[in-house]
Design an enzyme around this catalytic site. Structure first.
Site, short mmCIF file in Angstrom:
data_model
loop_
_atom_site.label_atom_id
_atom_site.label_comp_id
_atom_site.label_asym_id
_atom_site.label_seq_id
_atom_site.Cartn_x
_atom_site.Cartn_y
_atom_site.Cartn_z
N ASP A 233 0.84 -1.17 -0.10
CA ASP A 233 -0.04 -0.03 -0.13
C ASP A 233 1.03 1.16 -0.09
OD1 ASP A 233 -1.25 -2.29 0.86
OD2 ASP A 233 -2.01 -1.30 2.77
N1 DQQ Z 1 -2.05 -3.72 3.92
C1 DQQ Z 1 -3.50 -3.75 3.78
C2 DQQ Z 1 -3.96 -2.73 5.10
C3 DQQ Z 1 -2.90 -3.11 6.06
C4 DQQ Z 1 -1.63 -3.11 5.18
C5 DQQ Z 1 -4.29 -3.42 2.73
C6 DQQ Z 1 -0.72 -4.19 5.72
O1 DQQ Z 1 -5.19 -3.29 5.64
O2 DQQ Z 1 -2.82 -1.84 6.89
O3 DQQ Z 1 -3.24 -4.17 1.61
O4 DQQ Z 1 0.60 -4.35 4.98
#
Ligand code: DQQ
Length: 577
Positions: free
Chosen positions: A66
């Site tokens: 992300d």
């Molecule tokens: N990736 C998810 C999120 C979290 C993060 C979404 C953890 O919900 O915070 O891809 O790497």
């Protein structure tokens, strides 16, 4: 009370859910975990250049997911992102940090946040940046604590006179929000950029679920440190499961201008986007925010669930937008995962890219957003070739020669003289991807399929078609846009090659359909109908690579199509990390 004086909140207790399926571990349906691959240091290893992107954002090596906390500070753009410093699969997550003056060329800094305190010792997960009055950035992020609970923390720059914001402090009064007794502590994460209401309260939402209901819990604060949960969530929707990475922001009813997150009024609408962990797709609604009640109500033109509007109908997840106060625009970042296997990623030494940042604004029809690559990307355009008034009869394809087809930007406007030959639209076709899957690019149609063959090998053993097909429904025409990866690679093992597709809500009275496609070795990112429908595919050609990749325009419909004009550019490589 200031940002540094609030005592730690009491910690509650709950368990993180881990389960194992075929040797692959999942964290409460989150990222796949490969414990044995998570910490393979490959710093000295050769990073495979094949399929690496040249103008999309990537670190030099290892896994990314992300985008986090994008922001502008003192004329410099900051992008943080989820990063595994020890391998090419998800794990050991830190907030990596890069800076840029143009959103395209990036310089890496050291990670801004990494697990070091009890409130984030098991991971620094996603979050957002908010610029407080006096130009003071604050990060809100999810920490994974010793009990593997998801708690919300804040971090502040160590030195506000450093425009690079190199050092971040995680004050000891963290966590500032921990899951209360009604909240599932393994599904409580990803705080948004906060907005300020007229009565001086800061507000943020945190993604969650209650049973199968997706939730955006609302929290309020006067000082950004002591946060109180509102009685009602800002919004929730049944049967959508965990809402990851929510994003909530205003857009003006007309014009392309972006807005600060705190703007409200009758001249704006609001957008709520959520990333659905169950499908790994996102959807958004356009609606109205009632600040006094702190409720958001989607318009009746926005489906609030699986079938809703998407920023992108392909590989695009965990996105986050920010307000660029310098250029008065809202900019959207999305992450594209690889579509190959974890073993392929380990041997490549890298996995994941950020897509080209997109400017977003409300479509004049007020039912959806429009998206367009930020204008700064055009600076990478090099050699240009142009086609004009090129007629494409049924079964014709014309090669666009003279550019680097594996690294290109293509803008094309197709036109047709009549829609009489449009095939009937079957009302049961609600799933665009299934329609694209069934009809494909090769079989003959009426008006379409027509479009681009990207990343094509010389003899067309491999190609990724991006194309339109137009159908006749009762009172209107239905336009389908597909980005079909099924023929993208001769390699079969471990590749995911979906026929991504979306419908395009466009008026065809001009009898024209525009398409822009960015091609960057293993990514094909398309903007159909002037940014109404966007689709991203990750592909891994074996023959259509580097100088052996080709680009064509094609038509497989009985209605003749004209390429009104096509402009294609070789793209220079960006300086990325
Ligand atoms: N990736 C998810 C999120 C979290 C993060 C979404 C953890 O919900 O915070 O891809 O790497």
């Amino acid at each position: 009370m200031n940002l540094f004086t609030l005592p730690s909140l009491l910690l509650g207790f709950s368990f993180f859910s881990l389960f194992i399926n075929n040797g692959v571990v999942f964290v409460d349906a989150l990222h796949k975990i490969y414990p044995e691959l998570q910490s393979l240091q490959t710093d000295g290893a050769v990073i495979k250049p094949l399929h690496r992107t040249r103008f999309h954002f990537q670190p030099r090596r290892h896994w990314i997911n992300d985008p986090n906390g994008p922001m502008l500070f003192k004329g410099i753009y900051h992008l943080f992102y989820q990063y595994n410093p020890k391998g090419a699969v998800w794990g050991n997550i830190v907030w990596a940090h890069s800076i840029s003056r143009d959103l395209i060329n990036w310089k890496p800094l050291k990670p801004a946040l990494y697990p070091s305190k009890p409130f984030d010792i098991n991971g620094c997960w996603s979050g957002s940046a908010t610029i407080l009055p006096g130009n003071k950035p604050v990060i809100l992020y999810t920490g994974i604590d010793p009990q593997n609970r998801q708690v919300q923390n804040y971090a502040v720059p160590a030195n506000l006179s450093d425009p690079y914001l190199t050092e971040w402090i995680k004050p000891d009064d963290n966590p500032i929000v921990d899951p209360d007794s009604g909240v599932n502590a393994s599904a409580f994460r990803d705080p948004t950029t906060a907005w300020l209401s007229d009565n001086g309260h800061w507000k943020t939402i945190i993604g969650s679920k209650r049973k199968k209901r997706g939730m955006a819990y609302l929290y309020r604060s006067r000082d950004f440190v002591k946060w109180t949960k509102a009685k009602h969530p800002l919004h929730s929707a049944p049967n959508t499961g965990m809402w990851e990475c929510p994003d909530f922001y205003p857009v003006p009813l007309s014009g392309r201008r972006g807005l600060d997150p705190s703007v409200t009024g009758n001249w704006v609408k609001h957008v709520l986007k959520v990333s659905l962990d169950l499908t790994r797709y996102e959807y958004y609604t356009v609606g109205k925010y009632y600040p006094e009640k702190d409720r958001y109500v989607p318009d009746n033109t926005s489906a609030d669930g699986w079938s809703g509007l998407r920023y992108d109908y392909g590989n695009f997840y965990a996105s986050k937008s920010f307000y660029d106060s310098m250029k008065k625009r809202r900019v959207l970042w999305g992450w594209a995962n690889e579509s190959d296997s974890a073993q392929d990623d380990v041997s490549k030494g890298w996995a994941g890219i950020q897509l080209i940042p997109r400017r977003i604004w409300l479509d004049p029809n007020r039912r959806q957003l429009l998206q367009w690559p930020v204008e700064e990307l055009n600076k990478l355009r090099g050699k240009e070739v142009v086609l004009r008034h090129q007629k494409l009869l049924k079964g014709h394809h014309v090669e666009v020669k003279g550019i680097t087809a594996a690294q290109a930007d293509v803008e094309v406007v197709f036109s047709f003289s009549s829609l009489d030959k449009a095939e009937p639209f079957d009302p049961s076709w609600v799933d665009a991807q299934a329609v694209c899957d069934q009809l494909g690019s090769k079989a003959q149609g009426g008006v379409g399929p027509f479009g681009l063959l990207t990343l094509a090998s010389e003899n067309l053993e491999e190609f990724t078609p991006v194309f339109f097909r137009i159908f006749k429904s009762h009172h209107k025409h239905v336009v389908l846009l597909c980005s079909d990866a099924r023929s993208s690679s001769l390699k079969e093992d471990g590749l995911y090659k979906p026929s991504f597709a979306g419908f395009v809500d466009i008026n065809l009275s001009s009898k024209k359909l525009p398409l822009r496609t960015l091609i960057d070795h293993s990514v094909v990112e398309s903007f159909g109908g002037g940014g109404k429908t966007c689709i991203t595919s990750r592909v891994y050609p074996t023959k259509a690579v580097f100088g052996d990749a080709h680009l064509h325009v094609f038509n497989n419909g009985t209605e003749a199509i004209t390429v009104d004009y096509l402009r294609a550019w070789s793209m220079r490589s960006a300086r990325v990390n």
